[in-house]
Design an enzyme around this catalytic site. Structure first.
Site, PDB file in Angstrom:
ATOM      1  N   ASN A  82      78.354 -37.500  20.559  1.00 62.06           N
ATOM      2  CA  ASN A  82      78.727 -35.924  19.943  1.00 62.06           C
ATOM      3  C   ASN A  82      76.822 -35.278  20.622  1.00 62.06           C
ATOM      4  OD1 ASN A  82      80.951 -36.090  18.459  1.00 62.06           O
ATOM      5  ND2 ASN A  82      80.230 -37.392  17.055  1.00 62.06           N
ATOM      6  N   GLY A  88      78.751 -32.389  16.719  1.00 62.67           N
ATOM      7  CA  GLY A  88      78.402 -32.819  14.926  1.00 62.67           C
ATOM      8  C   GLY A  88      77.238 -33.686  15.058  1.00 62.67           C
ATOM      9  N   HIS A  95      74.273 -41.710  20.971  1.00 64.50           N
ATOM     10  CA  HIS A  95      74.916 -42.876  21.666  1.00 64.50           C
ATOM     11  C   HIS A  95      76.359 -42.774  21.367  1.00 64.50           C
ATOM     12  CE1 HIS A  95      74.720 -40.060  17.341  1.00 64.50           C
ATOM     13  NE2 HIS A  95      76.101 -40.445  17.057  1.00 64.50           N
ATOM     14  N   HIS A  97      80.013 -43.517  20.318  1.00 71.17           N
ATOM     15  CA  HIS A  97      81.119 -43.886  19.523  1.00 71.17           C
ATOM     16  C   HIS A  97      82.166 -44.920  20.126  1.00 71.17           C
ATOM     17  CE1 HIS A  97      79.740 -41.336  15.823  1.00 71.17           C
ATOM     18  NE2 HIS A  97      79.635 -40.726  17.200  1.00 71.17           N
TER      19      HIS A  97
HETATM   20  P1  5GP Z   1      77.248 -38.913  15.124  1.00 74.91           P
HETATM   21  O1  5GP Z   1      77.321 -37.814  14.344  1.00 74.91           O
HETATM   22  O2  5GP Z   1      75.358 -38.755  14.890  1.00 74.91           O
HETATM   23  O3  5GP Z   1      77.940 -38.522  16.037  1.00 74.91           O
HETATM   24  O4  5GP Z   1      77.380 -40.166  14.792  1.00 74.91           O
HETATM   25  C1  5GP Z   1      76.102 -40.815  13.579  1.00 74.91           C
HETATM   26  C2  5GP Z   1      76.627 -41.980  13.058  1.00 74.91           C
HETATM   27  O5  5GP Z   1      75.710 -43.189  12.809  1.00 74.91           O
HETATM   28  C3  5GP Z   1      77.887 -41.650  12.362  1.00 74.91           C
HETATM   29  O6  5GP Z   1      79.166 -42.295  12.624  1.00 74.91           O
HETATM   30  C4  5GP Z   1      76.743 -43.186  10.872  1.00 74.91           C
HETATM   31  O7  5GP Z   1      77.988 -43.192   9.916  1.00 74.91           O
HETATM   32  C5  5GP Z   1      76.567 -43.163  12.036  1.00 74.91           C
HETATM   33  N1  5GP Z   1      75.213 -44.351  11.089  1.00 74.91           N
HETATM   34  C6  5GP Z   1      73.953 -43.584  10.142  1.00 74.91           C
HETATM   35  N2  5GP Z   1      73.546 -43.932   9.689  1.00 74.91           N
HETATM   36  C7  5GP Z   1      73.303 -45.740   9.899  1.00 74.91           C
HETATM   37  C8  5GP Z   1      73.170 -46.717   9.820  1.00 74.91           C
HETATM   38  O8  5GP Z   1      71.468 -46.771   9.271  1.00 74.91           O
HETATM   39  N3  5GP Z   1      73.844 -47.481   9.970  1.00 74.91           N
HETATM   40  C9  5GP Z   1      74.482 -47.553  10.639  1.00 74.91           C
HETATM   41  N4  5GP Z   1      75.502 -48.931  11.089  1.00 74.91           N
HETATM   42  N5  5GP Z   1      75.148 -46.383  11.357  1.00 74.91           N
HETATM   43  C10 5GP Z   1      74.346 -45.302  10.625  1.00 74.91           C
END
Ligand code: 5GP
Ligand code: ZN
Length: 118
Positions: A82, A88, A95, A97
């Protein structure tokens, strides 16, 4: 320091799957699929917008190895990154997914209900 940089430094605990000098793979804290892994470079870059060919070249092999490690390389999986507000992106550290372990629905991550769509 961002939350993923703190995970890299083990200041925040995480469930690590694979690690080398340059990359880290760990389980997402809020999984949207039976297998939901985050893969990050240890070098902080904000998003895919700042990703370099050098990072991506080595990250590709690393992500392929992560998929093999959790045995979803044959069954299949989805790779998502993302970018920014419309994408989002919540955590401003590049990162990817890796989602798998079931036949995935095609829907926005934040819209998916883990109980019923796969
Ligand atoms: P984004 O929305 O930025 O693409 O995804 C961020 C992801 O990081 C989310 O799926 C969320 O669940 C994960 N996330 C946020 N904080 C932490 C954390 O402290 N530890 C882990 N393992 N995942 C996290
Ligand atoms: Zn960071």
């Amino acid at each position: 320091m961002c939350i993923f940089c703190k995970i890299i430094k083990h200041e925040i605990p995480s469930n690590i799957i694979l690690e080398n000098d340059d990359f880290l793979a760990f389980h997402d804290i809020n999984p949207k699929a039976p297998i939901h892994i985050l893969v990050i470079p240890k070098l902080h870059v904000d998003s895919f917008n700042e990703a370099t060919p050098k990072i991506m070249q080595n990250m590709t092999t690393f992500m392929q190895n992560v998929a093999k490690e959790v045995h979803i390389d044959k069954s299949g999986y989805r790779v998502i990154t993302n970018v920014g507000d419309d994408g989002g992106q919540e955590v401003k550290h590049l990162h990817f997914h890796l989602l798998g372990g079931a036949k995935l629905a095609w829907s926005h991550l934040s819209d998916s209900d883990p109980k019923g769509k796969f």
